[in-house]
Enzyme design. Structure first.
Site, mmCIF file in Angstrom:
data_model
loop_
_atom_site.group_PDB
_atom_site.id
_atom_site.type_symbol
_atom_site.label_atom_id
_atom_site.label_comp_id
_atom_site.label_asym_id
_atom_site.label_seq_id
_atom_site.Cartn_x
_atom_site.Cartn_y
_atom_site.Cartn_z
ATOM 1 N N ARG A 132 1.274 -3.523 4.377
ATOM 2 C CA ARG A 132 0.142 -3.005 4.086
ATOM 3 C C ARG A 132 -0.281 -2.373 3.024
ATOM 4 O O ARG A 132 -0.917 -1.439 3.549
ATOM 5 C CB ARG A 132 -0.866 -2.183 5.467
ATOM 6 C CG ARG A 132 0.958 -1.151 5.214
ATOM 7 C CD ARG A 132 0.319 0.358 6.483
ATOM 8 N NE ARG A 132 0.932 1.254 7.125
ATOM 9 C CZ ARG A 132 0.754 1.975 7.478
ATOM 10 N NH1 ARG A 132 -0.703 2.272 8.370
ATOM 11 N NH2 ARG A 132 1.627 3.070 7.649
ATOM 12 N N ASP A 185 -1.367 -5.311 11.137
ATOM 13 C CA ASP A 185 -1.817 -5.723 11.414
ATOM 14 C C ASP A 185 -2.604 -5.288 9.118
ATOM 15 O O ASP A 185 -3.657 -5.977 9.411
ATOM 16 C CB ASP A 185 -3.513 -5.068 11.732
ATOM 17 C CG ASP A 185 -3.555 -4.009 11.951
ATOM 18 O OD1 ASP A 185 -2.865 -2.840 11.299
ATOM 19 O OD2 ASP A 185 -4.083 -2.815 12.701
ATOM 20 N N ARG A 216 -3.053 4.697 -3.982
ATOM 21 C CA ARG A 216 -2.060 5.986 -4.450
ATOM 22 C C ARG A 216 -2.239 5.767 -5.648
ATOM 23 O O ARG A 216 -1.696 4.007 -6.755
ATOM 24 C CB ARG A 216 -0.831 4.769 -3.740
ATOM 25 C CG ARG A 216 0.302 5.791 -3.443
ATOM 26 C CD ARG A 216 0.642 6.546 -2.578
ATOM 27 N NE ARG A 216 1.514 4.633 -1.771
ATOM 28 C CZ ARG A 216 2.087 4.372 -0.713
ATOM 29 N NH1 ARG A 216 2.259 5.121 0.789
ATOM 30 N NH2 ARG A 216 3.185 3.670 -1.071
ATOM 31 N N ARG A 232 12.567 2.497 -3.759
ATOM 32 C CA ARG A 232 12.540 3.441 -2.807
ATOM 33 C C ARG A 232 14.383 3.139 -2.580
ATOM 34 O O ARG A 232 14.569 2.271 -3.277
ATOM 35 C CB ARG A 232 12.209 3.061 -1.537
ATOM 36 C CG ARG A 232 10.526 2.978 -1.114
ATOM 37 C CD ARG A 232 9.827 2.001 -0.555
ATOM 38 N NE ARG A 232 8.161 1.851 -0.709
ATOM 39 C CZ ARG A 232 7.449 2.434 0.009
ATOM 40 N NH1 ARG A 232 7.768 3.617 0.687
ATOM 41 N NH2 ARG A 232 6.718 2.237 -0.930
ATOM 42 N N ASP A 274 13.838 3.310 3.700
ATOM 43 C CA ASP A 274 12.461 3.200 2.646
ATOM 44 C C ASP A 274 11.530 4.098 2.444
ATOM 45 O O ASP A 274 10.711 3.928 2.007
ATOM 46 C CB ASP A 274 11.713 1.733 3.601
ATOM 47 C CG ASP A 274 11.596 2.638 5.346
ATOM 48 O OD1 ASP A 274 12.485 3.441 5.637
ATOM 49 O OD2 ASP A 274 10.064 2.860 5.748
ATOM 50 N N ASN A 275 11.476 5.444 2.857
ATOM 51 C CA ASN A 275 10.370 6.256 2.362
ATOM 52 C C ASN A 275 10.955 7.135 1.493
ATOM 53 O O ASN A 275 10.324 8.512 1.271
ATOM 54 C CB ASN A 275 10.187 6.968 3.515
ATOM 55 C CG ASN A 275 9.463 5.878 5.477
ATOM 56 O OD1 ASN A 275 8.960 4.799 4.175
ATOM 57 N ND2 ASN A 275 8.840 6.539 5.638
ATOM 58 N N ASP A 297 5.251 8.007 1.012
ATOM 59 C CA ASP A 297 5.452 8.127 2.470
ATOM 60 C C ASP A 297 4.435 8.970 3.745
ATOM 61 O O ASP A 297 5.524 9.024 4.346
ATOM 62 C CB ASP A 297 5.836 6.351 2.721
ATOM 63 C CG ASP A 297 5.956 4.927 2.343
ATOM 64 O OD1 ASP A 297 5.157 5.463 1.225
ATOM 65 O OD2 ASP A 297 6.533 4.538 2.718
#
Ligand code: AMP
Ligand code: MG
Length: 482
Positions: A88, A120, A171, A178, A247-248, A257
């Site tokens: 996203r 989404d 950002r 990561r 992944d963060n 994140d």
């Protein structure tokens, strides 16, 4: 106008896909981070222009941007997930700061990508504001963190636990690579690409490793050191990340994140700020060990580059680095200088008192910093009052030793006030500004941002931000959905 200079797209295509943003409806600039824009010497008037808004809303792409969704994988709550990536958001490209630093511009909430899975591709206004505030708060506390330059609100409907509206957030940070980038390439056997990624990271984030006889060892050691420092910073500042999946985790050692994070208010080491974390894997007191767990997951990928004994040697540096930084930082919070024998015990004693007496973590440090030690009254500590008195005696003796070396009581207070915030990002404050912003009023958000951007100095117009949570806020629940 931005001068893009994009380097990430020179990496192998296993690490990205070109992806244009999808516009959101009725976009409006909710807030521009004037402090960050000024630091970056950006033209503030341009950021209020229709051209800037179009790019922020995903309605077209600024000249020079080359948007890509990054591909990565990761361990989520301990389980391996090969199917992650920017689901996203997109990396729009890179700019060079006036200080010569290469910065990523990442547009979060920019619509679906090949890695969206069932999602989404959107971010809700609520979580975008929470991310914006946390980045500013941590940065001002000296904790490395991604920051945001702008938030755009919209009428674009998105379904979470309830219907909400979508937002985008720009950002700005040196690094979006990561741990999961390395894990992806390692576990999918793309080891040549992994080498390219490691070379890129050395060049961009750890150039000092080039001078070592084994640059990949320098890279791994660098990531370990910065992660150890970050975990120490989180513990000292009372920050709970909430979703410490690999992944963060940034390979540059920055907080990345933001989901259901929290700052310690009442001191409770067992705080679990993510209500989906049923086993408390990411409880606040466990963060340093999770940092090491994540580094072990990363280090497995480095078996393509280094021997096992080398990796073990690097990992062994984590704990001493973390403890060293933690001790220094806690000493500073207590207004003490270089760490001496017995200081760790003094810190532990203080924390135990805060815990037993259910005290507010930031407020009690300010309390110590805003009075002469001899004048501190323990009347409002309840049954712990006598123990606090004893602790204060030990503290005073330790401070006397310090004073003999270099400073007076007012200097102790000033030194403590310079590192202990009076304005803290409490959940209820975030909630209040979010509710106002959802009604179209960004003023409270701007005021809270000002408080968090310089959190050590009391200002009369911001006085209402220093209070502990009121009764109604005790049931605030922060879900993982964002
Ligand atoms: P997070 O928990 O936000 O770190 O997200 C974990 C993964 O899910 C990442 O790969 C995200 O890009 C993806 N993701 C999270 N929310 C959405 C969303 N609404 N639509 C698409 N992907 C998402
Ligand atoms: Mg994430």
């Amino acid at each position: 106008m931005l001068a893009f200079d994009n380097s990430y797209v020179t990496l192998p295509t296993s690490l990205w896909r070109r992806q244009r943003p999808t516009p959101i409806q009725n976009a409006k600039l909710l807030t521009l981070n004037a402090a960050l824009a000024t630091e970056l010497e950006l033209d503030i008037a341009w950021w209020h222009s229709p051209e800037a808004l179009a790019g922020l809303a995903g309605d077209g792409v600024w000249p020079g941007a080359d948007p890509v969704a990054m591909k990565y994988a990761g361990h989520q709550f301990g389980g391996w997930n090969p199917d992650l990536g920017d689901g996203r958001g997109v990396l729009l490209g890179e700019i060079i700061s006036p200080q010569g630093q290469r910065l990523d511009l990442h547009l979060k909430g920019s619509g679906p990508t090949p890695f969206s899975r069932q999602g989404d591709g959107r971010a809700v206004l609520r979580s975008s504001i929470r991310e914006y505030l946390a980045g500013e708060a941590l940065h001002a506390l000296g904790v490395p963190s991604t920051r945001a330059l702008a938030i755009v609100s919209s009428t674009h409907p998105v379904r979470r636990e309830r219907m909400e509206t979508a937002a985008t957030l720009l950002r700005v940070t040196p690094c979006h690579i990561r741990f999961g980038h390395f894990e992806w390439l390692f576990h999918s056997n793309q080891h040549n690409d992994l080498r390219d990624l490691a070379d890129y990271c050395i060049e961009r984030y750890y150039p000092e490793a080039k001078a070592q006889s084994k640059p990949y060892m320098g890279l791994l050691e660098g990531i370990i050191k910065r992660t150890a420092k970050l975990m120490a910073d989180w513990q000292c500042q009372g920050f709970a990340h909430g979703v410490m999946n690999t992944d963060n985790f940034s390979i540059a050692g920055e907080t990345l994140d933001f989901g259901p994070y929290g700052f310690l208010e009442q001191y409770d080491p067992y705080l679990i700020c993510n209500h989906s974390d049923h086993n408390g894997r990411y409880a606040w007191y466990l963060q340093p060990s999770v940092g090491l767990w994540n580094l072990n997951a990363l280090a497995q990928s480095f078996t393509a580059l280094l021997s096992i004994p080398e990796i073990e040697l690097a990992l062994a540096q984590y704990e001493p680095q973390l403890v060293k930084h933690y001790d220094q930082c806690m000493n500073a919070k207590l207004g003490l200088g270089a760490v001496q024998d017995g200081d760790r015990d003094l810190v532990a004693g203080w924390l135990a008192l805060l815990q037993r007496a259910k005290q507010d973590y930031p407020q009690r440090f300010r309390w110590l910093s805003e009075h002469d030690i001899a004048d501190l009254s323990t009347d409002d500590w309840g049954v712990q009052a006598a123990e606090v008195q004893q602790w204060l005696q030990r503290y005073q003796q330790r401070v006397e030793k310090q004073k003999a070396v270099d400073y007076s009581e007012p200097e102790r207070q000033a030194a403590m006030q310079a590192v202990n915030p009076c304005y803290v990002l409490r959940n209820y404050l975030a909630q209040q500004v979010i509710e106002a912003a959802e009604q179209g009023d960004a003023k409270p958000l701007e005021l809270l941002t000002q408080a968090l951007q310089s959190p050590f100095t009391r200002r009369s117009e911001l006085e209402h931000f220093d209070a502990a949570a009121p009764e109604w806020a005790s049931c605030l629940s922060i879900s993982c959905s964002s």
